[in-house]
Scaffold this motif. Sequence first.
Motif, PDB file in Angstrom:
ATOM      1  N   ALA A   3       0.829  -1.207   0.000  1.00  0.00           N
ATOM      2  CA  ALA A   3       0.000   0.000   0.000  1.00  0.00           C
ATOM      3  C   ALA A   3       0.864   1.257   0.000  1.00  0.00           C
ATOM      4  O   ALA A   3       0.558   2.249  -0.698  1.00  0.00           O
ATOM      5  CB  ALA A   3      -0.920  -0.003   1.225  1.00  0.00           C
ATOM      6  N   LEU A   4       1.958   1.234   0.766  1.00  0.00           N
ATOM      7  CA  LEU A   4       2.861   2.384   0.769  1.00  0.00           C
ATOM      8  C   LEU A   4       3.481   2.582  -0.617  1.00  0.00           C
ATOM      9  O   LEU A   4       3.586   3.707  -1.110  1.00  0.00           O
ATOM     10  CB  LEU A   4       3.954   2.185   1.820  1.00  0.00           C
ATOM     11  CG  LEU A   4       3.514   2.319   3.284  1.00  0.00           C
ATOM     12  CD1 LEU A   4       4.622   1.844   4.222  1.00  0.00           C
ATOM     13  CD2 LEU A   4       3.137   3.756   3.606  1.00  0.00           C
ATOM     14  N   ALA A   5       3.903   1.464  -1.224  1.00  0.00           N
ATOM     15  CA  ALA A   5       4.496   1.557  -2.554  1.00  0.00           C
ATOM     16  C   ALA A   5       3.487   2.086  -3.571  1.00  0.00           C
ATOM     17  O   ALA A   5       3.812   2.944  -4.407  1.00  0.00           O
ATOM     18  CB  ALA A   5       5.024   0.187  -2.986  1.00  0.00           C
ATOM     19  N   GLU A   6       2.264   1.590  -3.501  1.00  0.00           N
ATOM     20  CA  GLU A   6       1.217   2.006  -4.445  1.00  0.00           C
ATOM     21  C   GLU A   6       0.886   3.487  -4.296  1.00  0.00           C
ATOM     22  O   GLU A   6       0.443   4.144  -5.246  1.00  0.00           O
ATOM     23  CB  GLU A   6      -0.052   1.180  -4.223  1.00  0.00           C
ATOM     24  CG  GLU A   6       0.053  -0.263  -4.688  1.00  0.00           C
ATOM     25  CD  GLU A   6       0.026  -0.386  -6.203  1.00  0.00           C
ATOM     26  OE1 GLU A   6      -0.407   0.569  -6.872  1.00  0.00           O
ATOM     27  OE2 GLU A   6       0.473  -1.428  -6.721  1.00  0.00           O
ATOM     28  N   SER A   7       1.085   4.034  -3.099  1.00  0.00           N
ATOM     29  CA  SER A   7       0.738   5.442  -2.873  1.00  0.00           C
ATOM     30  C   SER A   7       1.886   6.382  -3.206  1.00  0.00           C
ATOM     31  O   SER A   7       1.861   7.560  -2.859  1.00  0.00           O
ATOM     32  CB  SER A   7       0.296   5.647  -1.416  1.00  0.00           C
ATOM     33  OG  SER A   7       1.349   5.311  -0.523  1.00  0.00           O
ATOM     34  N   GLY A   8       2.914   5.846  -3.900  1.00  0.00           N
ATOM     35  CA  GLY A   8       4.028   6.692  -4.323  1.00  0.00           C
ATOM     36  C   GLY A   8       5.010   6.978  -3.210  1.00  0.00           C
ATOM     37  O   GLY A   8       5.412   8.132  -3.003  1.00  0.00           O
ATOM     38  N   TYR A   9       5.413   5.948  -2.506  1.00  0.00           N
ATOM     39  CA  TYR A   9       6.253   6.108  -1.313  1.00  0.00           C
ATOM     40  C   TYR A   9       7.535   6.878  -1.608  1.00  0.00           C
ATOM     41  O   TYR A   9       8.219   6.637  -2.602  1.00  0.00           O
ATOM     42  CB  TYR A   9       6.617   4.734  -0.732  1.00  0.00           C
ATOM     43  CG  TYR A   9       7.516   4.823   0.476  1.00  0.00           C
ATOM     44  CD1 TYR A   9       6.987   5.160   1.716  1.00  0.00           C
ATOM     45  CD2 TYR A   9       8.892   4.595   0.368  1.00  0.00           C
ATOM     46  CE1 TYR A   9       7.815   5.267   2.831  1.00  0.00           C
ATOM     47  CE2 TYR A   9       9.716   4.687   1.476  1.00  0.00           C
ATOM     48  CZ  TYR A   9       9.174   5.031   2.707  1.00  0.00           C
ATOM     49  OH  TYR A   9       9.994   5.134   3.801  1.00  0.00           O
ATOM     50  N   ARG A  10       7.815   7.823  -0.711  1.00  0.00           N
ATOM     51  CA  ARG A  10       9.105   8.496  -0.677  1.00  0.00           C
ATOM     52  C   ARG A  10       9.617   8.405   0.755  1.00  0.00           C
ATOM     53  O   ARG A  10       8.842   8.532   1.711  1.00  0.00           O
ATOM     54  CB  ARG A  10       8.965   9.978  -1.052  1.00  0.00           C
ATOM     55  CG  ARG A  10       8.485  10.225  -2.467  1.00  0.00           C
ATOM     56  CD  ARG A  10       9.569  10.038  -3.476  1.00  0.00           C
ATOM     57  NE  ARG A  10      10.733  10.893  -3.203  1.00  0.00           N
ATOM     58  CZ  ARG A  10      11.886  10.795  -3.858  1.00  0.00           C
ATOM     59  NH1 ARG A  10      12.014   9.896  -4.824  1.00  0.00           N
ATOM     60  NH2 ARG A  10      12.891  11.594  -3.579  1.00  0.00           N
ATOM     61  N   PRO A  11      10.907   8.184   0.938  1.00  0.00           N
ATOM     62  CA  PRO A  11      11.435   8.165   2.307  1.00  0.00           C
ATOM     63  C   PRO A  11      11.297   9.534   2.945  1.00  0.00           C
ATOM     64  O   PRO A  11      11.152  10.551   2.225  1.00  0.00           O
ATOM     65  CB  PRO A  11      12.905   7.784   2.126  1.00  0.00           C
ATOM     66  CG  PRO A  11      13.240   8.191   0.733  1.00  0.00           C
ATOM     67  CD  PRO A  11      11.976   7.978  -0.064  1.00  0.00           C
ATOM     68  N   PRO A  12      11.313   9.608   4.279  1.00  0.00           N
ATOM     69  CA  PRO A  12      11.195  10.922   4.935  1.00  0.00           C
ATOM     70  C   PRO A  12      12.378  11.821   4.595  1.00  0.00           C
ATOM     71  O   PRO A  12      13.477  11.333   4.307  1.00  0.00           O
ATOM     72  CB  PRO A  12      11.181  10.562   6.425  1.00  0.00           C
ATOM     73  CG  PRO A  12      11.832   9.226   6.518  1.00  0.00           C
ATOM     74  CD  PRO A  12      11.475   8.514   5.244  1.00  0.00           C
ATOM     75  N   LEU A  13      12.145  13.109   4.622  1.00  0.00           N
ATOM     76  CA  LEU A  13      13.241  14.052   4.432  1.00  0.00           C
ATOM     77  C   LEU A  13      14.155  14.007   5.648  1.00  0.00           C
ATOM     78  O   LEU A  13      13.691  13.764   6.774  1.00  0.00           O
ATOM     79  CB  LEU A  13      12.697  15.465   4.246  1.00  0.00           C
ATOM     80  CG  LEU A  13      11.904  15.711   2.959  1.00  0.00           C
ATOM     81  CD1 LEU A  13      11.260  17.099   3.004  1.00  0.00           C
ATOM     82  CD2 LEU A  13      12.792  15.565   1.740  1.00  0.00           C
TER      83      LEU A  13
END
Length: 791
Positions: free
Chosen positions: A688-698
């Motif tokens: 689900a995280l990947a599908e939502s366009g995951y970006r690591p935190p800044l």
Amino acid sequence: MYNVIHVKRVAVLGAGVMGAQIAGHLINAGVDTILFDLPAKEGPANGVVTKAIANLGKLSPSPMAIKGSEGRIVAANYDEHLALLADCDLIIEAIAERMDWKQDLYRKIAPHVSDKAILASNTSGLGINALSDVLPIALRSRFCGVHFFNPPRYMHLAELIPAQSTDPEVLAALETFLVTTMGKGVVIAKDTPNFIGNRIGVFAMLAAMHHTEQFGLGFDTVDGLTGPLIGRPKSATYRTADVVGLDTLAHVVKTMADTLPNDPWHSFFKTPTWLQQLVEKGALGQKAGAGLYTKRGKDIMVLDLKAADYRNSDNAIDPEVLAILKERDPVKKFAALRASSHPQAQFLWAVFRDTYHYSAYHLADIAATARDVDFALRWGYGWSLGPFETWQAAGWQTVADWIADDIRQGKSMANAPLPNWVFDGRNGVHSPLGSYNPTTQVDDARSTNPVYARQRFPDPLLGESFAKGTTLWENDGVRLWHDEGDDIGVISFKTKMHTVNDHVLNGIQEAIRVAESQLRGVVIWQASEPFSAGADLAGALGLLKDNNYDAFEAMVANFQRTSQAIKYASIPVVSAVRGLALGGGCEFQMHSARAVFALESYVGLVEAGVGLLPAGGGLKELALRASERAGANGDVLAELKTAFESVAMAKVSSSAPEAKSLHLARPDDVVVLNAFELLHVAKQQARALAESGYRPPLPARNIRVAGDVGIATFKMMLVNMLEGYFISKHDYDIAVRIATVLSGGNVDRNTVVDEEWLIRLERQHFVELAKTQKTQERIAHMLTNGKPLRN
């Protein structure tokens, strides 16, 4: 209609020990729950229920995953609130084991039950078909038995017992709810007295009691023989009786005697004289302070029947028998037990023999398959293997011949023959095709209920194995693998207790690099508990003893790099936690994009117990989260208080929800009640995280810290504890360093720092503590004794 049951509200009828704890566990599962009982004779009408609810908060171990959450149970009574049943999707009756009382209650509630609600009786052995006789025809298809084992939060087993009229879809829907929502392992039992678990489990206890007397053994010796040495719980036989309550045990035995008059073993369904005498004296076991065991001062005393008094307990096991039990090959072990002339070995063979005999003889009566019997004893009685599994492991046909020979010689407890299927040339009852069904005489595969598709690795029976996917990369510390066609990978540790050493640290970093190039997400998951017991202390102590501080500091720096690699991976890294997640294990999940916890997760930054402080980024993350919770203008120091106490006191959460309250887990981390579904849910979260366009935190560059004011405030708390002799001087020194790191060092209050600043502070204070003699003594003591040292 019932393939899935959407349970929004449940009513539990009966606020006794089991009813109240079932209601409590429903609250653990997030289910709106009403608890009913009779109106109180004095005071408020709901007095009986409110007292039972209040008592849930006093029990140990706690039935509640979150302290105080028992207050969410709605109290009700039968005189005033039956109309509430109309909004309930499931009604669980859990009143006293009296057929007439239960049936009277069914008549009373039936007009108020929704035409879609399921009604289930939590009976431990009363006839389900007989109970259903008084129900309206329309309700009978939605009625069955459900037997939770005590305590409901911790015991995995739930027996489902259909009546003849139960709709199979209703049963399947309730099974789905029990497995996923309540986290249970379900077996389907036939409508026979005591069902499966208690039928075989209580018989095994009766067999042990009979042979205790036959071979002249002490209660403590039998407990030594029938505990972990044979894959049973530490409470073994007689300690279990004390914990359950000797009066309860006597009642269950009487129930067997009353309801199983034609059982070939019926003559043994009676309470021994000594048991009856103890019950009459009120020596009922643990709840009464004395039973078969009692405590005098610090000494555990056991009842000696010959002396008619208590003596010191020693669990004396003869070395000859101990050597047999330590034999790893079950075939050789059972052959040696049967051949030995030692009374202790003869006792064990006799108990195994009669339990196997009883289980085989009654299999067709009580269960659909041998799988249900073995799981019932494993999940309900804590056996590492069920009776059929141990028989099969020891050599099915050989053991069967021995049992038959003992029956012919009159050595067994009953002369009933073993069933014919035992001798049909089989090698056991579990095979790659499934488990033996005595009705169809074929091996049945596992249940096709869709709920079990959520269990990638279900609890395996003897001989079962589940493909562990395709390896993408591995070293001596970890393995990265995935299922063919799946874009979510899994990192699993190879070390004992899943401790963290250089191989694990380097392995995680490389596995993430590989996953970033080939997968969309990765889950850190272990095939067995614990998630991780933390750092490899032995390796760390070796470096310290050699005064190799440069290598030691490099190891700590590598630990921190690993945590940061987890946090800043370009794909989501999700931790799937169950059991212990201590020290570095806790820090890894803290750095994950998300953590998914089994309810029974025991999480803590416990380094203070070995004279250290967390240095894998754990204190840095706690400081960062406190700053985020405080926002631009809030009080960071106030947000640090809980975290400081949990780390300085080396607290370990008693559940996953409590880990959230200790700030060791995040509010949006997921909790699942069935540990066998953990990997499935974690992979879904990663996907689900990947599908939502995951970006690591800044990178965190604006962490507001409590500074010198925070350190001074925590020091004041610690001085009081030191002067009151609650902590030692070294405890004080460790806690001051923890406070220093959490507060961002000796800087002004509300100074803004970055992650690297806090990471350096962690490493500095960790290494300085590790150089002290007292810390090295603590580490050595923990490695030698498994317990923390106060010095």
